[in-house]
Design a protein around this motif. Structure first.
Motif, PDB file in Angstrom:
ATOM      1  N   LEU A   1      34.342  35.696  16.291  1.00 22.66           N
ATOM      2  CA  LEU A   1      33.779  37.046  16.359  1.00 22.66           C
ATOM      3  C   LEU A   1      32.496  37.055  17.183  1.00 22.66           C
ATOM      4  O   LEU A   1      32.247  37.996  17.941  1.00 22.66           O
ATOM      5  CB  LEU A   1      33.520  37.575  14.954  1.00 22.66           C
ATOM      6  CG  LEU A   1      34.791  37.922  14.184  1.00 22.66           C
ATOM      7  CD1 LEU A   1      34.500  38.188  12.725  1.00 22.66           C
ATOM      8  CD2 LEU A   1      35.460  39.136  14.798  1.00 22.66           C
ATOM      9  N   PHE A   2      31.678  36.011  17.050  1.00 23.83           N
ATOM     10  CA  PHE A   2      30.454  35.983  17.859  1.00 23.83           C
ATOM     11  C   PHE A   2      30.779  35.839  19.342  1.00 23.83           C
ATOM     12  O   PHE A   2      30.116  36.429  20.198  1.00 23.83           O
ATOM     13  CB  PHE A   2      29.523  34.851  17.397  1.00 23.83           C
ATOM     14  CG  PHE A   2      28.426  35.329  16.505  1.00 23.83           C
ATOM     15  CD1 PHE A   2      27.473  36.238  16.962  1.00 23.83           C
ATOM     16  CD2 PHE A   2      28.325  34.899  15.201  1.00 23.83           C
ATOM     17  CE1 PHE A   2      26.471  36.693  16.137  1.00 23.83           C
ATOM     18  CE2 PHE A   2      27.325  35.358  14.365  1.00 23.83           C
ATOM     19  CZ  PHE A   2      26.388  36.253  14.830  1.00 23.83           C
ATOM     20  N   MET A   3      31.820  35.055  19.629  1.00 27.15           N
ATOM     21  CA  MET A   3      32.205  34.950  21.033  1.00 27.15           C
ATOM     22  C   MET A   3      32.741  36.288  21.536  1.00 27.15           C
ATOM     23  O   MET A   3      32.488  36.687  22.678  1.00 27.15           O
ATOM     24  CB  MET A   3      33.236  33.835  21.208  1.00 27.15           C
ATOM     25  CG  MET A   3      32.632  32.474  20.951  1.00 27.15           C
ATOM     26  SD  MET A   3      33.664  31.131  21.507  1.00 27.15           S
ATOM     27  CE  MET A   3      34.891  31.068  20.272  1.00 27.15           C
TER      28      MET A   3
ATOM     29  N   ASN B   1      37.353  28.059   7.344  1.00 32.47           N
ATOM     30  CA  ASN B   1      37.763  29.386   7.819  1.00 32.47           C
ATOM     31  C   ASN B   1      36.602  30.133   8.441  1.00 32.47           C
ATOM     32  O   ASN B   1      36.745  30.775   9.476  1.00 32.47           O
ATOM     33  CB  ASN B   1      38.304  30.208   6.648  1.00 32.47           C
ATOM     34  CG  ASN B   1      39.635  29.704   6.193  1.00 32.47           C
ATOM     35  OD1 ASN B   1      40.312  29.012   6.934  1.00 32.47           O
ATOM     36  ND2 ASN B   1      39.999  30.031   4.975  1.00 32.47           N
ATOM     37  N   HIS B   2      35.457  30.052   7.771  1.00 28.21           N
ATOM     38  CA  HIS B   2      34.329  30.826   8.297  1.00 28.21           C
ATOM     39  C   HIS B   2      33.894  30.286   9.648  1.00 28.21           C
ATOM     40  O   HIS B   2      33.526  31.047  10.533  1.00 28.21           O
ATOM     41  CB  HIS B   2      33.173  30.821   7.310  1.00 28.21           C
ATOM     42  CG  HIS B   2      32.044  31.677   7.758  1.00 28.21           C
ATOM     43  ND1 HIS B   2      30.811  31.180   8.061  1.00 28.21           N
ATOM     44  CD2 HIS B   2      31.973  32.996   8.002  1.00 28.21           C
ATOM     45  CE1 HIS B   2      30.032  32.163   8.463  1.00 28.21           C
ATOM     46  NE2 HIS B   2      30.701  33.268   8.428  1.00 28.21           N
TER      47      HIS B   2
ATOM     48  N   SER C   1      25.898  30.353  13.553  1.00 27.54           N
ATOM     49  CA  SER C   1      26.555  30.976  12.404  1.00 27.54           C
ATOM     50  C   SER C   1      27.774  30.183  11.968  1.00 27.54           C
ATOM     51  O   SER C   1      28.035  30.037  10.787  1.00 27.54           O
ATOM     52  CB  SER C   1      26.983  32.401  12.759  1.00 27.54           C
ATOM     53  OG  SER C   1      26.113  33.328  12.198  1.00 27.54           O
ATOM     54  N   GLY C   2      28.529  29.712  12.951  1.00 34.70           N
ATOM     55  CA  GLY C   2      29.778  29.057  12.609  1.00 34.70           C
ATOM     56  C   GLY C   2      29.597  27.627  12.156  1.00 34.70           C
ATOM     57  O   GLY C   2      30.294  27.177  11.255  1.00 34.70           O
TER      58      GLY C   2
ATOM     59  N   ILE D   1      35.512  20.875  16.103  1.00 39.88           N
ATOM     60  CA  ILE D   1      36.323  22.018  16.546  1.00 39.88           C
ATOM     61  C   ILE D   1      35.416  23.139  17.036  1.00 39.88           C
ATOM     62  O   ILE D   1      35.588  23.678  18.133  1.00 39.88           O
ATOM     63  CB  ILE D   1      37.229  22.510  15.397  1.00 39.88           C
ATOM     64  CG1 ILE D   1      38.244  21.436  15.027  1.00 39.88           C
ATOM     65  CG2 ILE D   1      37.951  23.785  15.813  1.00 39.88           C
ATOM     66  CD1 ILE D   1      39.128  21.821  13.872  1.00 39.88           C
ATOM     67  N   GLY D   2      34.421  23.482  16.190  1.00 39.21           N
ATOM     68  CA  GLY D   2      33.525  24.565  16.574  1.00 39.21           C
ATOM     69  C   GLY D   2      32.826  24.256  17.887  1.00 39.21           C
ATOM     70  O   GLY D   2      32.808  25.077  18.812  1.00 39.21           O
ATOM     71  N   GLY D   3      32.251  23.043  17.995  1.00 39.55           N
ATOM     72  CA  GLY D   3      31.495  22.679  19.188  1.00 39.55           C
ATOM     73  C   GLY D   3      32.355  22.679  20.437  1.00 39.55           C
ATOM     74  O   GLY D   3      31.949  23.194  21.486  1.00 39.55           O
TER      75      GLY D   3
END
Lengths: 670, 318
Positions: A352-354, A344-345, A246-247, A90-92
Motif C-alpha cells: 500500500l505504501f508503494m 501479512n502486514h 512501516s512494513g 522479502i520486504g527489502g
C-alpha cells in the motif's frame, strides 16, 4: 561457511554499499545499481532465513572481534531470527526493486542512497545479534539511519518537525531498552543472550522488564501511547522508505519484544499479560479511528500500521496469558497468529505504501481530496492497491483474514484459562479487535473509494499516467503474495511452526498433510477454514452467474450520463470527499474517543461572505500526554536559562552544593 | 456413491437458497400489504421483476470503471457462497467445513466492501452518502455479530456451524441467559444488515435517510438484478442462521435418510414463512429511525452480545 556467517557478511555488504554509493557520486547509473544490489542481497537474506526455517540447519552462531574489545560481537541464527530474516528479506528485496523505478524521481538521489542499504543491513544485524551490546548498537544504527532517511526532504518544515519528534522518541525508546537489558544481565554482569536465558527472575523483576520492553520496543513499533511519532515520520520519508519503515522496521521492533519476552525472560506470571492485551486492542481501535479521519493518504496508511501493531501485540499478549498457564497448544495458536499477521502486514503495508508512492509520483499530491478516478488512469496500480486494501481489511479469501481468523480462534480458547479476570477480559478484547477490523474495512473503502474511484478532483489526477514497470512488478509480487498466503495459509503456518516450537515448545498441528488447502488449528469439529475453497467457490459462482446472465438474458451495454436521481452535477467537487465520508463515523465514535467537534460560523444577516464549517480532530494522546510534557520541558528550560549567565564564583558554589548533596545521598543510601 | 450423493445434497442446498430467496421477499411484501389493507402483488412478482431486469439493457454511467461492472457478480457470489454454507434443511453437508461462522461473517463483509466501493465508483453524491453510512453502520454491526459468534462458540465449543447446530438441537443446551441475549442481538443485527425498517427502508427511493438503495442507485438491468437477488439472499441467510441456531428443530443430521431430508425441508419452509410473517408485522408496527439513531440501536445489539459473552462465564450453571 555457516548460515550465520553468510548472513553477517551480507549485512556488512549492505552497510558498505552506502559509502560506495557516495563514492560513486552523481553518475546516472548509481541509483539503479545500488537498488539492484540491495535487492539481490535481500533475496540472499530471505533465502538464508527460509533455508534456516525449512531445512532446520539452525542455531549456528559466530563471535566477531568487533565492538568492545573484551566482549566482541556475537551473532546467532535461530528459528526466530530466521523467520524475521525472511520478513526483512522479502520486504527489502521487493521494496528495493520498487526503488529502481521510484528512485529516478528523487531530486538528490545520494541523500537516500547513502543511507538506504545500510538501513537494511542494520536491521539484519538487529535480527542476528546474540548479545545485548550488539543488539543495542545495531538498533541505534537502525534508528539513526532511518532518521536520516526521514529527513530526506528536509527543506519542508513538516519533515523537520517529524525528524525531531522521531529522534526524541527513538532516544527514549533506546533508553528503555538499555535499562531492560541492564536488568536482564546474567550472573557476573554478562550480556550474552545465552547467559541471560539461564537466570531466574522474580515475577516483579519480570514485570518491570516487560514494562521497559513495552516502552522500548513498543515505541519503535508504534504502540499507543508511544505511537505519536509514527504518523509524522513514516509518511515524511520517500515512499519506498515509508514502506520499509512501516512494513519491516516495525517488525524488527516486534522481534526485539518477542526475543526478550518470549525467549530471554522465560515464562512470566499471568497478571503481566492483561496489560499487553489491553494496550494492543486499544491501540488497534485508536489507530484505525485516526486512519479513518486522516485526509493525507500516507498518513492514513501510517495510522493503519498502528492498528496492525495493536492487533499483533494483542495476539502476543494472548500467547503470554496461555503460556503462563501452561496451555502450550493455545499459546502456539496465538503466537502463530501474531507471526502470521506480522508476515501479512509486511506484505500488504509495503504494497500500500508503494501504491501511495506511485500515486504521489503520478499526481504529486498525497491529499485524498485532490485525487479520484485513478482506476481509469492507472489501471495496474489501482488493481494491486485494491488487492492490498482487501487484504488489510481482513476480508476472505486474502491473507489478512487468515491471520485474523487464527487470532479469533485463539480468543475462543479463553474458557480454559483458570483466572476469571482473563476469562472476562479476553472476549471483550476480542470484541475490540473485531471493531478494529470492521473500522479497517470502512477506512479502506474510504481511501480506495475517494482516491481511486469516482471522478478526478484535480487536474493532476485527471492527467495522471501509470508508473514504470519496476514499480508495477514490485507491487504485483506483493499482491500475489497476499493472494497466495490467503489461499494457502496452511503452508505459512507450517513455516512458522519451527519458531513456535523453539520459542514455546509447542506448535499447531501440521497443516500440510492430506488436505493441504485447509487449516484446522485445533480440531476438525471445532473450526476449520479453507481459503482456497472460498476463493474457488466465489470465483466459480461469480463467473458462472455472469456467464449465465450474459448467455441467457442480455449482454448489451449502453453508456450514458450518470443518473444520480435525475440531478447529476458535472462538478467533481459534488462527490463525497474524504472528510465527508468520515463524517458519520466522526460523529458516532470520533466525538467520544477523539474529541472531534464541528463548529459552524454563519455570517451576519446581510453579510455576503460564505458560512464556514470547521472540523477539528486530533490525536487525544498528543493532547493529553505530549503537549503537557512539551510545555513543562519548555517551562523548565526557560527557567534554567538563567543558569547560563552566572559568575565563576556562583558556578563554583553550585558545584560544591551538588557535591554535598550527592555525598549526603550516598551516605543515606549506604 | 456416498460422495456423489453428498455433493448432490450440497448442490440442492445451493440451488434451494437462490430459488427461495425471492419468495421470502415476496412473503414479507405480501403480508405487509395485507396488514395495511392492500391487495399486494402476487407471490411470484419478485421472480418476474428479476427476469425483467435481466432482459433489459444495462445503462452504465460514462465514467463507470470495470470494477463497477464486476461487483454485482462478486457480491452475488460472496453472498451465495455464505448462504450455501449455512445449514438449511440438513447439517454437515459436504463442504460445510470450508468456512466457519467467523468466515461466513467475513464473507458478508467482503460483499459489503465491494458494494460500498461500487457506490463510490461513479462519483455521485448519492453513492457517497450510501457508502459512508453503510460503512458506519457496518462498523458497529460487524463487531456485534462477532461477539454473538463468540458467545455461541463459547457455549457450543465450536465455531463450525454444523457442530453448533447439533449442540443447540441436543438436550444439553438448556435455557441460558446468554442465548436469549444473543438471540435479541442477532435479530437486531439481521434487521440492520438487511437494511430493514427501522434502520433503512427497502421500499423507498429518494429519501435522504436511505442507505442501501443510495449505494446501488446507478445500477440498472442485469446488474441491478444481481444486486436485488443478493440482498434477497442475504435476508434468507440471516433467517436461516437464526432458524438453524435458535430453532434447530426438524433439521436433518448429516447422512440421514431421504425422509429426514424431506422433514427438514418442510420444517425449513415453515420457518421461512413464520420469519417472513414476523418480519412483516414488526416492520408494519414501527417507524423508521433517523440515521444517527441507528448507532444507538446497533449499540444495543453490541452491548447485549458483549453481556451475553460475559454472562456465559457468570451463569455457567444455568
Amino acid at each position: 561457511m555457516t548460515a550465520v556467517e553468510l548472513a553477517t557478511l551480507i549485512s556488512a555488504a549492505l552497510l558498505a554499499l552506502g559509502p560506495c554509493a557516495v563514492l560513486a557520486g552523481h553518475r546516472p547509473w548509481v541509483s539503479g545499481a545500488v537498488y539492484s544490489i540491495s535487492s539481490a542481497l535481500c533475496v540472499g537474506i530471505a533465502a538464508l532465513g527460509a533455508a534456516g526455517l525449512f531445512t532446520r540447519t539452525l542455531d549456528s552462531s559466530v563471535a566477531l572481534p568487533l565492538g568492545l574489545p573484551w566482549i566482541g560481537s556475537h551473532f546467532q541464527l535461530d528459528a526466530l531470527s530466521a523467520f524475521f530474516l525472511v520478513i526483512l528479506g522479502i520486504g527489502g528485496s521487493v521494496v528495493s526493486l520498487y526503488g529502481i523505478g521510484y528512485g529516478r524521481h528523487e531530486h538528490d538521489p545520494l541523500r537516500v542512497l547513502a543511507f538506504y542499504p545500510p538501513f537494511l543491513g542494520a536491521m539484519a544485524l538487529v535480527l542476528l545479534a546474540a548479545d545485548a551490546f550488539t543488539f543495542l548498537m545495531s538498533w541505534e544504527v537502525m534508528s539513526l539511519l532511518s532518521w536520516a532517511l526521514v529527513l530526506t526532504h528536509h527543506q519542508k518544515e513538516d519533515t523537520r518537525t517529524a525528524g525531531y519528534v522521531y529522534l526524541v522518541m527513538a532516544g527514549f525508546g533506546a533508553m528503555a531498552l538499555l535499562l531492560a537489558f541492564g536488568l536482564l544481565a546474567g550472573s557476573g554482569g554478562l550480556y550474552g543472550f545465552e547467559v541471560m536465558r539461564g537466570v531466574q527472575r522474580t515475577p516483579l523483576m519480570a514485570a518491570v522488564i516487560l514494562g521497559l520492553m513495552l516502552l522500548g520496543a513498543g515505541s519503535k513499533a508504534g504502540l499507543a501511547p508511544l505511537h505519536v511519532w509514527l504518523p509524522l515520520a513514516h509518511p515524511a520519508a520517500p515512499s519506498h522508505v515509508s514502506a520499509l519503515m512501516s512494513g519491516v522496521m516495525t517488525k524488527v521492533a516486534l522481534y526485539g519484544f518477542i526475543r526478550v519476552i518470549f525467549d530471554l525472560l522465560g515464562p512470566s506470571a499471568w497478571w503481566a499479560s492483561p496489560a499487553v492485551i489491553i494496550l494492543g486492542s486499544l491501540t488497534a481501535v485508536l489507530g484505525i479511528l485516526l486512519a479513518m479521519m486522516e485526509r493525507d493518504l500516507k498518513r492514513a496508511l501510517a495510522y493503519s500500521t498502528i492498528e496492525n501493531i495493536g492487533v499483533i501485540f494483542a495476539a502476543l499478549g494472548l500467547a503470554m496469558a496461555f503460556r503462563a498457564n501452561g496451555m502450550t497448544a493455545a499459546a502456539a495458536l496465538a503466537f502463530t497468529a501474531a507471526l502470521f499477521h506480522i508476515f501479512n502486514h509486511m506484505v500488504f503495508k509495503s504494497l500500500l505504501f508503494m501504491g501511495a508512492g506511485s500515486v504521489l509520483t503520478a499526481t504529486g499530491t498525497r491529499d485524498l481530496d485532490g485525487l479520484g478516478g485513478l482506476i481509469h488512469r492507472m489501471p495496474v496500480t489501482s488493481f494491486v492497491v485494491l488487492v492490498g486494501a482487501l487484504a488489510i481489511s481482513a476480508l476472505p479469501p486474502l491473507n489478512g483474514f487468515a491471520s485474523e481468523w487464527l487470532l479469533f480462534q485463539a480468543v475462543l480458547m479463553s474458557p480454559a484459562i483458570p483466572q476469571d479476570a482473563l476469562q472476562l477480559m479476553i472476549p471483550a478484547a476480542g470484541g475490540l479487535l473485531a471493531l478494529a477490523a470492521a473500522l479497517a474495512a470502512a477506512a479502506f473503502v474510504r481511501i480506495y473509494g475517494v482516491g481511486f474511484l469516482g471522478r478526478a478532483r484535480s487536474e493532476a489526477a485527471r492527467t495522471a499516467v501509470e508508473v514504470d514497470r519496476f514499480s508495477l512488478t514490485a507491487m504485483a509480487v506483493l499482491a500475489g503474495l497476499c493472494v497466495l498466503a490467503g489461499v494457502l495459509p496452511g503452508m505459512v503456518i507450517d513455516a512458522i511452526s519451527p519458531v513456535a516450537r523453539a520459542v514455546l515448545g509447542g506448535q499447531l498441528p501440521v497443516q500440510g498433510n492430506e488436505a493441504w488447502f485447509k487449516i484446522v488449528p485445533i480440531a476438525e469439529a471445532r473450526s476449520s477454514y479453507s481459503g482456497m475453497l472460498v476463493l474457488l467457490f466465489v470465483a466459480f459462482s461469480a463467473s458462472g452467474a455472469a456467464w449465465a446472465v450474459h448467455r441467457l438474458a442480455s449482454h448489451r451495454v449502453r453508456r450514458s450520463a450518470a443518473w444520480d436521481c435525475g440531478f447529476p452535477d458535472a462538478n467533481p467537487i459534488t462527490q463525497y470527499s474524504a472528510s465527508g465520508f468520515a463524517q458519520p463515523l466522526r460523529r458516532v465514535l470520533g466525538a467520544d474517543i477523539l474529541g472531534a467537534h464541528e463548529s459552524v460560523w454563519m455570517p451576519a444577516p446581510g453579510d455576503k461572505s460564505p458560512a464556514r464549517l470547521t472540523v477539528t480532530v486530533d490525536d487525544p494522546i498528543w493532547r493529553t500526554v505530549y503537549s503537557p510534557i512539551g510545555t513543562t520541558v519548555f517551562y523548565v528550560a526557560t527557567r534554567m536559562n538563567g543558569l547560563q549567565f552566572l559568575t565563576i564564583r556562583r558556578y563554583l558554589s553550585l558545584v560544591f552544593l551538588v557535591l554535598i548533596v550527592l555525598l549526603v545521598g550516598l551516605m543515606l543510601w549506604a | 456413491m456416498g460422495l456423489i450423493l453428498s455433493l448432490l445434497v450440497q448442490g440442492i442446498q445451493m440451488v434451494l437458497v437462490v430459488a427461495l430467496s425471492p419468495l421470502l421477499v415476496s412473503i414479507v411484501r405480501k403480508v405487509k400489504s395485507r396488514l395495511t389493507r392492500r391487495q399486494g402483488a402476487p407471490l411470484i412478482q419478485p421472480y418476474r421483476d428479476l427476469v425483467r431486469l435481466m432482459r433489459k439493457d444495462v445503462v452504465l454511467a460514462d465514467n463507470a470503471s470495470w470494477l463497477f461492472r464486476v461487483i454485482p457478480y462478486l457480491v452475488f457470489a460472496a453472498t451465495w457462497v455464505a448462504a450455501a454454507l449455512i445449514p438449511t434443511f440438513a447439517t454437515g453437508l459436504q463442504f460445510s467445513w470450508t468456512a466457519d461462522l467467523i468466515a461466513i461473517v467475513a464473507l458478508l463483509g467482503s460483499a459489503r466492501f465491494f458494494l460500498a466501493l461500487a457506490g463510490m465508483d461513479v462519483g455521485t453524491s448519492f453513492g457517497g452518502i450510501g457508502s459512508s453510512r453503510e460503512m458506519m453502520i457496518a462498523s458497529m454491526a460487524e463487531p456485534a455479530m462477532m461477539l454473538i459468534v463468540f458467545s455461541l462458540a463459547l457455549i457450543a465449543g465450536s465455531t463450525q456451524l454444523s457442530t453448533v447446530v447439533q449442540f443447540m438441537a441436543s438436550p444439553q443446551v438448556g435455557l441460558r441467559v446468554s442465548l436469549g441475549m444473543a438471540l435479541v442481538a442477532l435479530v437486531i443485527v439481521a434487521l440492520v444488515e438487511n437494511a430493514r425498517i427501522p434502520v433503512d427502508n427497502p421500499a423507498t427511493h429518494l429519501e435522504l435517510t436511505m442507505v442501501h438503495e443510495a449505494m446501488v442507485l446507478e445500477y440498472s438491468g442485469r446488474h441491478l438484478a444481481m444486486i436485488e437477488l443478493s440482498s434477497a439472499l442475504k435476508l434468507l441467510l440471516y433467517v436461516s442462521l437464526i432458524g438453524c441456531i435458535f430453532v434447530p428443530w426438524g433439521i436433518a443430521d448429516s447422512g440421514a435418510g431421504l425422509g429426514a431430508y424431506v422433514i427438514g425441508a418442510v420444517a425449513y419452509l415453515a420457518k421461512l414463512g413464520v420469519a417472513g410473517l414476523l418480519l412483516a408485522i414488526f416492520e408494519t408496527s414501527i417507524a423508521k429511525m433517523r440515521v444517527f439513531r441507528v448507532p444507538n440501536f446497533v449499540g444495543i445489539a453490541l452491548m447485549l452480545a458483549l453481556l451475553g459473552t460475559l454472562l456465559r462465564f457468570v451463569s455457567r450453571s444455568l
